[in-house]
Write a protein that holds these residues in place. Structure first.
Motif, PDB file in Angstrom:
ATOM      1  N   LEU A  10       0.819  -1.210   0.000  1.00  0.00           N
ATOM      2  CA  LEU A  10       0.000   0.000   0.000  1.00  0.00           C
ATOM      3  C   LEU A  10       0.856   1.265   0.000  1.00  0.00           C
ATOM      4  O   LEU A  10       1.951   1.279   0.544  1.00  0.00           O
ATOM      5  CB  LEU A  10      -0.916   0.027   1.227  1.00  0.00           C
ATOM      6  N   THR A  11       0.321   2.300  -0.599  1.00  0.00           N
ATOM      7  CA  THR A  11       0.897   3.641  -0.514  1.00  0.00           C
ATOM      8  C   THR A  11      -0.182   4.547   0.066  1.00  0.00           C
ATOM      9  O   THR A  11      -1.353   4.174   0.115  1.00  0.00           O
ATOM     10  CB  THR A  11       1.307   4.177  -1.896  1.00  0.00           C
ATOM     11  N   GLN A  12       0.194   5.729   0.494  1.00  0.00           N
ATOM     12  CA  GLN A  12      -0.782   6.653   1.058  1.00  0.00           C
ATOM     13  C   GLN A  12      -1.872   6.983   0.035  1.00  0.00           C
ATOM     14  O   GLN A  12      -3.054   6.998   0.357  1.00  0.00           O
ATOM     15  CB  GLN A  12      -0.079   7.931   1.530  1.00  0.00           C
ATOM     16  N   MET A  13      -1.478   7.220  -1.203  1.00  0.00           N
ATOM     17  CA  MET A  13      -2.442   7.557  -2.251  1.00  0.00           C
ATOM     18  C   MET A  13      -3.359   6.375  -2.565  1.00  0.00           C
ATOM     19  O   MET A  13      -4.564   6.538  -2.720  1.00  0.00           O
ATOM     20  CB  MET A  13      -1.704   8.007  -3.526  1.00  0.00           C
ATOM     21  N   LEU A  18      -8.929   3.701  -1.976  1.00  0.00           N
ATOM     22  CA  LEU A  18      -9.612   2.420  -1.808  1.00  0.00           C
ATOM     23  C   LEU A  18     -10.996   2.602  -1.194  1.00  0.00           C
ATOM     24  O   LEU A  18     -11.196   3.456  -0.329  1.00  0.00           O
ATOM     25  CB  LEU A  18      -8.783   1.493  -0.916  1.00  0.00           C
ATOM     26  N   ASP A  19     -11.942   1.782  -1.637  1.00  0.00           N
ATOM     27  CA  ASP A  19     -13.288   1.792  -1.068  1.00  0.00           C
ATOM     28  C   ASP A  19     -13.306   0.958   0.212  1.00  0.00           C
ATOM     29  O   ASP A  19     -12.295   0.395   0.630  1.00  0.00           O
ATOM     30  CB  ASP A  19     -14.291   1.222  -2.084  1.00  0.00           C
ATOM     31  N   LYS A  20     -14.488   0.836   0.803  1.00  0.00           N
ATOM     32  CA  LYS A  20     -14.696   0.020   1.998  1.00  0.00           C
ATOM     33  C   LYS A  20     -14.224  -1.407   1.727  1.00  0.00           C
ATOM     34  O   LYS A  20     -14.483  -1.964   0.662  1.00  0.00           O
ATOM     35  CB  LYS A  20     -16.186   0.030   2.329  1.00  0.00           C
ATOM     36  N   GLY A  21     -13.489  -1.996   2.698  1.00  0.00           N
ATOM     37  CA  GLY A  21     -13.009  -3.369   2.540  1.00  0.00           C
ATOM     38  C   GLY A  21     -11.738  -3.613   3.325  1.00  0.00           C
ATOM     39  O   GLY A  21     -11.278  -2.768   4.087  1.00  0.00           O
ATOM     40  N   ARG A  27       3.008  -9.050   5.267  1.00  0.00           N
ATOM     41  CA  ARG A  27       3.556  -9.504   6.554  1.00  0.00           C
ATOM     42  C   ARG A  27       2.554  -9.379   7.688  1.00  0.00           C
ATOM     43  O   ARG A  27       2.906  -9.069   8.815  1.00  0.00           O
ATOM     44  CB  ARG A  27       4.846  -8.759   6.869  1.00  0.00           C
ATOM     45  N   GLY A  28       1.259  -9.583   7.382  1.00  0.00           N
ATOM     46  CA  GLY A  28       0.228  -9.596   8.411  1.00  0.00           C
ATOM     47  C   GLY A  28      -0.422  -8.259   8.684  1.00  0.00           C
ATOM     48  O   GLY A  28      -1.357  -8.180   9.492  1.00  0.00           O
ATOM     49  N   LEU A  29       0.025  -7.193   8.055  1.00  0.00           N
ATOM     50  CA  LEU A  29      -0.541  -5.863   8.270  1.00  0.00           C
ATOM     51  C   LEU A  29      -1.690  -5.630   7.295  1.00  0.00           C
ATOM     52  O   LEU A  29      -1.542  -5.815   6.084  1.00  0.00           O
ATOM     53  CB  LEU A  29       0.534  -4.788   8.086  1.00  0.00           C
ATOM     54  N   TRP A  30      -2.836  -5.241   7.848  1.00  0.00           N
ATOM     55  CA  TRP A  30      -4.038  -5.018   7.046  1.00  0.00           C
ATOM     56  C   TRP A  30      -4.622  -3.641   7.330  1.00  0.00           C
ATOM     57  O   TRP A  30      -4.616  -3.177   8.473  1.00  0.00           O
ATOM     58  CB  TRP A  30      -5.102  -6.055   7.382  1.00  0.00           C
ATOM     59  N   LEU A  31      -5.155  -3.023   6.283  1.00  0.00           N
ATOM     60  CA  LEU A  31      -5.954  -1.811   6.417  1.00  0.00           C
ATOM     61  C   LEU A  31      -7.400  -2.237   6.243  1.00  0.00           C
ATOM     62  O   LEU A  31      -7.776  -2.776   5.202  1.00  0.00           O
ATOM     63  CB  LEU A  31      -5.571  -0.776   5.360  1.00  0.00           C
ATOM     64  N   VAL A  32      -8.217  -2.017   7.266  1.00  0.00           N
ATOM     65  CA  VAL A  32      -9.636  -2.374   7.220  1.00  0.00           C
ATOM     66  C   VAL A  32     -10.400  -1.057   7.156  1.00  0.00           C
ATOM     67  O   VAL A  32     -10.462  -0.311   8.142  1.00  0.00           O
ATOM     68  CB  VAL A  32     -10.053  -3.195   8.461  1.00  0.00           C
ATOM     69  N   LYS A  33     -10.979  -0.775   5.977  1.00  0.00           N
ATOM     70  CA  LYS A  33     -11.687   0.486   5.789  1.00  0.00           C
ATOM     71  C   LYS A  33     -13.185   0.284   5.989  1.00  0.00           C
ATOM     72  O   LYS A  33     -13.794  -0.549   5.340  1.00  0.00           O
ATOM     73  CB  LYS A  33     -11.400   1.052   4.402  1.00  0.00           C
ATOM     74  N   SER A  34     -13.756   1.056   6.898  1.00  0.00           N
ATOM     75  CA  SER A  34     -15.190   1.001   7.154  1.00  0.00           C
ATOM     76  C   SER A  34     -15.935   1.965   6.220  1.00  0.00           C
ATOM     77  O   SER A  34     -17.115   1.777   5.948  1.00  0.00           O
ATOM     78  CB  SER A  34     -15.489   1.353   8.607  1.00  0.00           C
ATOM     79  N   ARG A  35     -15.230   2.980   5.779  1.00  0.00           N
ATOM     80  CA  ARG A  35     -15.730   3.943   4.788  1.00  0.00           C
ATOM     81  C   ARG A  35     -14.543   4.331   3.918  1.00  0.00           C
ATOM     82  O   ARG A  35     -13.402   4.002   4.235  1.00  0.00           O
ATOM     83  CB  ARG A  35     -16.276   5.199   5.475  1.00  0.00           C
ATOM     84  N   ASP A  37     -13.219   7.150   3.690  1.00  0.00           N
ATOM     85  CA  ASP A  37     -12.361   8.107   4.384  1.00  0.00           C
ATOM     86  C   ASP A  37     -11.987   7.703   5.812  1.00  0.00           C
ATOM     87  O   ASP A  37     -11.414   8.498   6.543  1.00  0.00           O
ATOM     88  CB  ASP A  37     -13.029   9.475   4.394  1.00  0.00           C
ATOM     89  N   ALA A  38     -12.295   6.455   6.222  1.00  0.00           N
ATOM     90  CA  ALA A  38     -11.974   6.031   7.593  1.00  0.00           C
ATOM     91  C   ALA A  38     -11.710   4.534   7.646  1.00  0.00           C
ATOM     92  O   ALA A  38     -12.311   3.757   6.899  1.00  0.00           O
ATOM     93  CB  ALA A  38     -13.122   6.376   8.538  1.00  0.00           C
ATOM     94  N   GLY A  39     -10.826   4.156   8.536  1.00  0.00           N
ATOM     95  CA  GLY A  39     -10.516   2.738   8.697  1.00  0.00           C
ATOM     96  C   GLY A  39      -9.612   2.527   9.895  1.00  0.00           C
ATOM     97  O   GLY A  39      -9.452   3.412  10.738  1.00  0.00           O
ATOM     98  N   LYS A  40      -9.028   1.337   9.976  1.00  0.00           N
ATOM     99  CA  LYS A  40      -8.118   1.017  11.076  1.00  0.00           C
ATOM    100  C   LYS A  40      -7.050   0.058  10.581  1.00  0.00           C
ATOM    101  O   LYS A  40      -7.250  -0.684   9.614  1.00  0.00           O
ATOM    102  CB  LYS A  40      -8.877   0.413  12.256  1.00  0.00           C
ATOM    103  N   TRP A  41      -5.927   0.099  11.266  1.00  0.00           N
ATOM    104  CA  TRP A  41      -4.822  -0.813  10.985  1.00  0.00           C
ATOM    105  C   TRP A  41      -4.929  -2.013  11.907  1.00  0.00           C
ATOM    106  O   TRP A  41      -5.135  -1.865  13.102  1.00  0.00           O
ATOM    107  CB  TRP A  41      -3.483  -0.123  11.203  1.00  0.00           C
ATOM    108  N   ILE A  42      -4.770  -3.212  11.337  1.00  0.00           N
ATOM    109  CA  ILE A  42      -4.824  -4.466  12.082  1.00  0.00           C
ATOM    110  C   ILE A  42      -3.578  -5.274  11.738  1.00  0.00           C
ATOM    111  O   ILE A  42      -3.185  -5.359  10.580  1.00  0.00           O
ATOM    112  CB  ILE A  42      -6.077  -5.297  11.676  1.00  0.00           C
TER     113      ILE A  42
END
Length: 116
Positions: A10-13, A18-21, A27-35, A37-42
């Motif tokens: 992933l890159t910042q751009m 990216l849409d919700k998903g 290496r186990g790092l995931w971005l979980v986007k709820s919208r 413009d918002a999400g969380k790192w897992i």
């Protein structure tokens, strides 16, 4: 044949567009986007044979670089035999255990004598 692993996908751009998903950085790092413009790192890790998910903070407040650094520190603890999730819980509980003595110092040294 060596196994190929994706790292830093992933890159910042890219994350911003990216849409919700759920999206793997590697290496186990995931971005979980709820919208959009918002999400969380897992961080997905295995502790004592069980798959666990460790939250690393909200996106975009926590940058990709910060999430990668936190993930790296958690993986380092795992290699040392430390459960990073339990370790974080322990650290937080220590911070939350404020006592009167810690806040004001020793009661006998700085508090006025109580007389009834």
């Amino acid at each position: 044949m060596a196994e190929l692993t994706v790292s830093n996908a992933l890159t910042q751009m890219k994350a911003k567009n990216l849409d919700k998903g759920k999206y793997a950085d590697g290496r186990g790092l995931w971005l979980v986007k709820s919208r959009k413009d918002a999400g969380k790192w897992i961080l997905r890790i295995v502790v004592d044979g069980k798959r666990r998910e460790m939250g690393l903070g909200p996106w975009p407040d926590v940058s990709i670089a910060e999430a990668r650094e936190s993930a790296s520190e958690a993986r380092k603890k795992l290699r040392q035999g430390i459960d990073p999730i339990q370790d974080r819980r322990t650290q937080r509980s220590r911070l939350n255990r404020l006592t009167v003595g810690r806040i004001y110092g020793s009661p006998t040294s700085s508090w006025p004598a109580l007389t009834w």
